[in-house]
Design a protein around this motif. Structure first.
Motif, short mmCIF file in Angstrom:
data_model
loop_
_atom_site.label_atom_id
_atom_site.label_comp_id
_atom_site.label_asym_id
_atom_site.label_seq_id
_atom_site.Cartn_x
_atom_site.Cartn_y
_atom_site.Cartn_z
N SER A 129 0.79 -1.10 -0.05
CA SER A 129 -0.07 -0.07 0.15
C SER A 129 1.00 1.26 -0.01
CB SER A 129 -1.08 0.01 1.20
OG SER A 129 -1.63 1.05 1.11
N CYS A 130 0.49 2.21 -0.63
CA CYS A 130 1.17 3.67 -0.57
C CYS A 130 0.19 4.64 -0.16
CB CYS A 130 1.61 3.74 -2.15
SG CYS A 130 2.70 5.28 -2.30
N ALA A 131 0.25 5.49 0.86
CA ALA A 131 -0.35 6.50 1.31
C ALA A 131 0.21 7.80 0.74
CB ALA A 131 -0.65 6.37 2.62
N ALA A 132 -0.61 8.55 0.15
CA ALA A 132 -0.07 9.89 -0.31
C ALA A 132 -0.78 10.97 0.36
CB ALA A 132 -0.61 10.02 -1.83
N SER A 133 -0.05 11.94 1.26
CA SER A 133 -0.41 12.87 1.86
C SER A 133 0.00 14.20 1.08
CB SER A 133 0.42 12.96 3.12
OG SER A 133 1.90 13.27 3.00
N GLY A 134 -1.38 15.19 1.20
CA GLY A 134 -1.23 16.27 0.28
C GLY A 134 -2.44 16.17 -0.73
N ARG A 135 -2.44 17.33 -1.36
CA ARG A 135 -3.48 17.51 -2.71
C ARG A 135 -3.07 16.61 -3.81
NH1 ARG A 135 -6.88 22.27 -4.08
NH2 ARG A 135 -8.25 21.15 -5.38
N ILE A 136 -4.06 15.80 -4.16
CA ILE A 136 -3.80 14.97 -5.42
C ILE A 136 -5.08 15.42 -6.60
CG2 ILE A 136 -3.90 12.65 -6.41
CD1 ILE A 136 -1.59 12.91 -4.33
N PHE A 137 -4.24 15.96 -7.56
CA PHE A 137 -5.15 16.24 -8.60
C PHE A 137 -5.56 15.07 -9.84
CE2 PHE A 137 -5.39 20.80 -7.75
CZ PHE A 137 -4.03 20.79 -6.72
N SER A 138 -6.49 15.44 -10.46
CA SER A 138 -7.15 14.39 -11.28
C SER A 138 -5.98 13.97 -12.45
CB SER A 138 -8.29 14.67 -12.05
OG SER A 138 -8.23 16.10 -12.55
N SER A 139 -5.18 14.93 -12.54
CA SER A 139 -4.34 14.64 -13.68
C SER A 139 -2.94 13.75 -13.40
CB SER A 139 -3.45 16.15 -14.37
OG SER A 139 -2.81 16.58 -13.27
N TYR A 140 -2.91 13.51 -11.86
CA TYR A 140 -1.77 13.03 -11.35
C TYR A 140 -1.83 11.23 -11.76
CZ TYR A 140 -0.49 16.79 -8.49
OH TYR A 140 0.02 17.93 -7.94
N PHE A 141 -0.82 10.48 -11.66
CA PHE A 141 -0.83 9.20 -11.87
C PHE A 141 0.24 8.67 -10.67
CE2 PHE A 141 3.13 8.95 -14.36
CZ PHE A 141 3.37 10.25 -14.75
N MET A 142 0.08 7.28 -10.53
CA MET A 142 1.00 6.48 -9.45
C MET A 142 1.59 5.33 -10.01
SD MET A 142 0.62 8.35 -6.53
CE MET A 142 1.15 7.00 -5.24
N GLY A 143 2.68 5.16 -9.89
CA GLY A 143 3.31 3.97 -10.20
C GLY A 143 3.94 3.25 -9.26
N TRP A 144 4.10 1.90 -9.24
CA TRP A 144 5.04 0.98 -8.54
C TRP A 144 6.14 0.45 -9.38
CZ3 TRP A 144 4.65 0.24 -3.36
CH2 TRP A 144 3.59 0.42 -2.79
N PHE A 145 7.51 0.89 -8.88
CA PHE A 145 8.63 0.45 -9.28
C PHE A 145 9.28 -0.65 -8.43
CE2 PHE A 145 9.41 3.40 -12.60
CZ PHE A 145 8.48 4.17 -12.66
#
Length: 126
Positions: free
Chosen positions: A21-37
């Motif tokens: 699991s990866c928890a993101a703190s802060g403002r996330i916008f719809s244009s963002y994306f997340m990856g697992w490396f």
């Protein structure tokens, strides 16, 4: 600046499962994306899976297709990587990362990711 924190790594036997699991703190916008490396000793860091913060697209490396699944929970600002049928060659440090402008090509490049977590170790024994 968005902070990322991974959890869920550990030691598992081959054909077992783990969920990262990866928890993101802060403002996330719809244009963002997340990856697992992941990065194994002596090898380059490689993309395992990616997902945009909006929409239904998901992307998985050929080496993990059918075994790993990336998903997100927008309400909780988390991204998960469900890993099934684990193999010893999946052993690596796994990192989550955040990019800010998703496209069908941007998620493929490490340079498009601006924020990185500290990594979590996954060890698969044979």
């Amino acid at each position: 600046q968005v902070q990322l924190a991974e959890s869920g790594g550990g030691l598992v036997q081959a054909v077992g499962s783990l969920r990262l699991s990866c928890a993101a703190s802060g403002r996330i916008f719809s244009s963002y994306f997340m990856g697992w490396f992941r990065q194994a000793p002596g090898k380059e860091r490689e993309l395992v899976a990616a997902i945009p913060w909006s929409g239904d697209n998901t992307h998985h490396a050929d080496s993990v297709k059918g075994r790993f699944t990336i998903s997100r929970d927008n309400a909780k600002n988390t991204v998960a990587l469900q890993m099934n049928s684990l193999k010893p060659e999946d052993t690596a440090v796994y990192y989550c990362a955040l990019g800010t402008l998703y496209s069908r090509s941007s998620y493929r490049s490490r340079r498009e990711y601006d924020n990185w977590g500290q990594g979590t170790q996954v060890t698969v024994s044979s």
